[in-house]
Design an enzyme around this catalytic site. Structure first.
Site, PDB file in Angstrom:
ATOM      1  N   ASP A 116     103.751 -41.277 -15.161  1.00  0.00           N
ATOM      2  CA  ASP A 116     104.583 -40.767 -14.074  1.00  0.00           C
ATOM      3  C   ASP A 116     105.972 -40.322 -14.512  1.00  0.00           C
ATOM      4  O   ASP A 116     106.760 -39.890 -13.680  1.00  0.00           O
ATOM      5  CB  ASP A 116     104.762 -41.862 -13.007  1.00  0.00           C
ATOM      6  CG  ASP A 116     103.464 -42.563 -12.708  1.00  0.00           C
ATOM      7  OD1 ASP A 116     102.543 -41.885 -12.239  1.00  0.00           O
ATOM      8  OD2 ASP A 116     103.363 -43.770 -12.991  1.00  0.00           O
ATOM      9  N   CYS A 130     104.493 -40.540 -20.296  1.00  0.00           N
ATOM     10  CA  CYS A 130     103.843 -41.615 -19.546  1.00  0.00           C
ATOM     11  C   CYS A 130     103.077 -41.029 -18.361  1.00  0.00           C
ATOM     12  O   CYS A 130     103.084 -39.826 -18.131  1.00  0.00           O
ATOM     13  CB  CYS A 130     104.877 -42.619 -19.050  1.00  0.00           C
ATOM     14  SG  CYS A 130     106.005 -43.200 -20.322  1.00  0.00           S
ATOM     15  N   ARG A 139      86.385  -8.656 -11.417  1.00  0.00           N
ATOM     16  CA  ARG A 139      86.641 -10.031 -10.954  1.00  0.00           C
ATOM     17  C   ARG A 139      87.836 -10.566 -11.737  1.00  0.00           C
ATOM     18  O   ARG A 139      87.688 -10.959 -12.898  1.00  0.00           O
ATOM     19  CB  ARG A 139      85.425 -10.922 -11.235  1.00  0.00           C
ATOM     20  CG  ARG A 139      84.109 -10.404 -10.675  1.00  0.00           C
ATOM     21  CD  ARG A 139      82.986 -11.408 -10.907  1.00  0.00           C
ATOM     22  NE  ARG A 139      82.846 -11.822 -12.295  1.00  0.00           N
ATOM     23  CZ  ARG A 139      82.040 -11.231 -13.180  1.00  0.00           C
ATOM     24  NH1 ARG A 139      81.279 -10.209 -12.841  1.00  0.00           N
ATOM     25  NH2 ARG A 139      81.981 -11.672 -14.418  1.00  0.00           N
ATOM     26  N   LYS A 156      89.070 -19.712  -7.729  1.00  0.00           N
ATOM     27  CA  LYS A 156      88.454 -21.023  -7.964  1.00  0.00           C
ATOM     28  C   LYS A 156      89.529 -22.015  -8.425  1.00  0.00           C
ATOM     29  O   LYS A 156      90.616 -21.615  -8.841  1.00  0.00           O
ATOM     30  CB  LYS A 156      87.356 -20.893  -9.017  1.00  0.00           C
ATOM     31  CG  LYS A 156      87.840 -20.384 -10.372  1.00  0.00           C
ATOM     32  CD  LYS A 156      86.689 -19.914 -11.262  1.00  0.00           C
ATOM     33  CE  LYS A 156      87.201 -19.399 -12.592  1.00  0.00           C
ATOM     34  NZ  LYS A 156      86.139 -18.669 -13.321  1.00  0.00           N
ATOM     35  N   HIS A 172      78.718 -11.881 -17.075  1.00  0.00           N
ATOM     36  CA  HIS A 172      80.048 -12.378 -17.442  1.00  0.00           C
ATOM     37  C   HIS A 172      80.245 -12.132 -18.931  1.00  0.00           C
ATOM     38  O   HIS A 172      79.341 -12.371 -19.734  1.00  0.00           O
ATOM     39  CB  HIS A 172      80.150 -13.871 -17.113  1.00  0.00           C
ATOM     40  CG  HIS A 172      81.546 -14.406 -17.121  1.00  0.00           C
ATOM     41  ND1 HIS A 172      82.631 -13.702 -16.625  1.00  0.00           N
ATOM     42  CD2 HIS A 172      82.055 -15.598 -17.552  1.00  0.00           C
ATOM     43  CE1 HIS A 172      83.736 -14.441 -16.751  1.00  0.00           C
ATOM     44  NE2 HIS A 172      83.410 -15.589 -17.318  1.00  0.00           N
ATOM     45  N   TYR A 182     106.709 -45.966 -24.552  1.00  0.00           N
ATOM     46  CA  TYR A 182     105.597 -46.754 -25.086  1.00  0.00           C
ATOM     47  C   TYR A 182     105.423 -46.537 -26.591  1.00  0.00           C
ATOM     48  O   TYR A 182     105.434 -45.399 -27.067  1.00  0.00           O
ATOM     49  CB  TYR A 182     104.283 -46.326 -24.434  1.00  0.00           C
ATOM     50  CG  TYR A 182     104.109 -46.778 -23.005  1.00  0.00           C
ATOM     51  CD1 TYR A 182     104.067 -48.124 -22.670  1.00  0.00           C
ATOM     52  CD2 TYR A 182     103.963 -45.827 -21.998  1.00  0.00           C
ATOM     53  CE1 TYR A 182     103.884 -48.520 -21.347  1.00  0.00           C
ATOM     54  CE2 TYR A 182     103.776 -46.220 -20.673  1.00  0.00           C
ATOM     55  CZ  TYR A 182     103.737 -47.576 -20.360  1.00  0.00           C
ATOM     56  OH  TYR A 182     103.558 -47.962 -19.069  1.00  0.00           O
ATOM     57  N   ARG A 188      75.489 -18.966 -20.646  1.00  0.00           N
ATOM     58  CA  ARG A 188      75.836 -20.073 -19.748  1.00  0.00           C
ATOM     59  C   ARG A 188      74.873 -20.075 -18.556  1.00  0.00           C
ATOM     60  O   ARG A 188      73.891 -20.783 -18.557  1.00  0.00           O
ATOM     61  CB  ARG A 188      77.301 -19.910 -19.324  1.00  0.00           C
ATOM     62  CG  ARG A 188      77.912 -21.111 -18.667  1.00  0.00           C
ATOM     63  CD  ARG A 188      79.400 -20.976 -18.443  1.00  0.00           C
ATOM     64  NE  ARG A 188      79.751 -19.861 -17.560  1.00  0.00           N
ATOM     65  CZ  ARG A 188      80.992 -19.544 -17.211  1.00  0.00           C
ATOM     66  NH1 ARG A 188      82.019 -20.237 -17.695  1.00  0.00           N
ATOM     67  NH2 ARG A 188      81.238 -18.534 -16.406  1.00  0.00           N
TER      68      ARG A 188
HETATM   69  C1  LIG Z   1      86.615 -17.421 -13.721  1.00  0.00           C
HETATM   70  C2  LIG Z   1      85.741 -16.230 -13.717  1.00  0.00           C
HETATM   71  C3  LIG Z   1      86.301 -14.943 -13.668  1.00  0.00           C
HETATM   72  C4  LIG Z   1      87.782 -14.675 -13.782  1.00  0.00           C
HETATM   73  O1  LIG Z   1      88.172 -14.727 -15.141  1.00  0.00           O
HETATM   74  P1  LIG Z   1      89.673 -14.403 -15.598  1.00  0.00           P
HETATM   75  O2  LIG Z   1      89.594 -14.432 -17.066  1.00  0.00           O
HETATM   76  O3  LIG Z   1      90.513 -15.500 -15.034  1.00  0.00           O
HETATM   77  O4  LIG Z   1      90.020 -13.083 -15.022  1.00  0.00           O
HETATM   78  C5  LIG Z   1      85.438 -13.875 -13.536  1.00  0.00           C
HETATM   79  N1  LIG Z   1      84.094 -14.056 -13.481  1.00  0.00           N
HETATM   80  C6  LIG Z   1      83.523 -15.287 -13.546  1.00  0.00           C
HETATM   81  C7  LIG Z   1      82.037 -15.417 -13.494  1.00  0.00           C
HETATM   82  C8  LIG Z   1      84.326 -16.398 -13.672  1.00  0.00           C
HETATM   83  O5  LIG Z   1      83.762 -17.615 -13.746  1.00  0.00           O
END
Ligand SMILES: *Cc1c(COP(=O)(O)O)cnc(C)c1O
Length: 374
Positions: free
Chosen positions: A314, A312, A223, A40, A167, A265, A138
């Site tokens: 840039d 800044c 994951r 992602k 998660h 600045y 969440r």
């Molecule tokens: C982003 C995400 C992950 C990966 O998490 P890491 O800590 O980067 O390994 C796994 N599961 C879900 C649902 C996520 O949103």
């Protein structure tokens, strides 16, 4: 590495490091356990297409994205592996999910209905996975309602159930108890689901921190995001992951100034002595945080030199008085190694009061990405 027509501020992404990280993670899993590379946010800033291709070639079995549109981008690049959309999809996005043959996370009756409608209308069930909230708070079906929800899913002709997951909120913390509690809730649901005769192809829970620290969390697949990029998945991590990203720029302008010269600045910095100041063509529009004003460090000539004055949009300034033989056009490293010195995303995150995840995700699309392929 392709470097033509580039502005002199760029990322070098070392794809062999991505492959090595995937292989290292895979070696910690049972042979039948899958590895979803989470790509992602443009693969945490590293480039989603290149990272996905590399991770799949190195043994990843599927990909995870946050948005349907991110999945569609991977499909347009010719990637055919299973792609799970981990985040929510609005009813309007259901068409994107279906057209790109993605798997959509559902977590409520409304989110199920949106996908089911699309599947019925298109004459082809939409692939879904059900997310259960075991403690993250969440997205997710409540555990006490999950079995009834899965029954409904199993009888819905508009969707095809590919898995159930949760998660973990605290797998990066030293105390294992909260993670074990979340895993126990998922395990109880798994037993109930089996007893009810609802077929669920895969169950999963682990992010990078859990994949590394909790073998009991591996289930059918892990994951992994941050670890694929070689960044520390939890504080105090010590493993053989290889950071894949180096952020470089080149000195645009060099000058000698007198003691007491105000810089940038707001004149937030005055040189205490005669100094040599370098201007770097990178700023907060590139993702180099403005909060690093008078705080950040940059590598020049193999030494750490301080950011002086306001960062800044840039440009930013560094004091290179301590560096011998510095010239305009010399490379400066914002993140990564130079000589014997190194600035990690975790270190920069510490200066900014954030996490390594945000440091790399924040590097804007204005910064060209270059890829080392072998
Ligand atoms: C982003 C995400 C992950 C990966 O998490 P890491 O800590 O980067 O390994 C796994 N599961 C879900 C649902 C996520 O949103």
């Amino acid at each position: 590495m392709e470097k033509e027509n580039l502005r002199p501020t760029w990322l070098e992404i070392d794809l062999p490091s991505v492959a090595a990280n995937v292989a290292l993670l895979k070696a910690r899993l049972a042979p039948a356990t899958g590895l979803m590379a989470v790509v992602k946010a443009n693969a945490y800033g590293h480039g989603a297409v290149e990272v996905s291709q590399t991770a799949l070639a190195a043994g990843a079995t599927s990909l995870g994205v946050a948005l349907p549109e991110e999945g569609a981008t991977l499909r347009r690049a010719g990637i055919g592996a299973p792609i799970l959309v981990l985040g929510p999809a609005s009813p309007d996005q259901a068409a994107v999910v279906s057209a790109a043959s993605l798997t959509q996370t559902v977590y409520s009756h409304a989110s199920l209905e949106a996908m089911s409608k699309e599947g019925v209308a298109g004459g082809r069930p939409v692939a879904i996975q059900v997310k259960v909230d075991t403690g993250m708070g969440r997205l997710g079906v409540r555990p006490d309602q999950a079995l009834a929800f899965l029954r409904r899913v199993a009888h819905d002709p508009g969707v095809r159930l590919e898995g159930v997951f949760t998660h973990l909120a605290r797998a990066d913390e030293p105390d294992p108890a909260p993670t074990r509690r979340q895993l126990a809730i998922l395990e109880r649901l798994r037993r109930e689901t089996a007893r009810a005769g609802i077929p669920v192809p895969v169950w999963h829970a682990a992010n990078s921190a859990a994949a590394w620290r909790f073998p009991e969390s591996h289930l059918d697949l892990v994951r992994v995001g941050i670890a694929v990029y070689g960044l520390d998945p939890f504080p105090g991590f010590s493993g053989d992951l290889r950071p894949a990203l180096t952020w470089k720029t080149k000195i645009a302008f060099l000058k000698e100034v007198e003691a007491g010269t105000p810089l940038s600045y707001g004149a937030l910095y005055h040189t205490p002595d005669r100094a040599r100041i370098a201007t770097l063509p990178v700023g907060y529009a590139d993702g180099y945080a403005r909060s690093l004003t008078n705080t950040g460090l940059v590598l020049v000539g193999g030494r750490r030199v301080p950011v002086v004055g306001r960062v800044c949009m840039d440009q930013l300034l560094v004091d290179v008085t301590a560096v011998r033989d510095v010239r305009e056009g010399d490379e400066a490293v914002l993140l990564g190694n130079q000589g014997d010195e190194r600035i990690t995303a975790s270190e920069m995150a510490g200066w900014r009061g954030t996490v390594n995840y945000e440091v790399v995700c924040a590097i804007s699309s204005r910064v060209p990405r270059t890829y080392r392929k072998r």
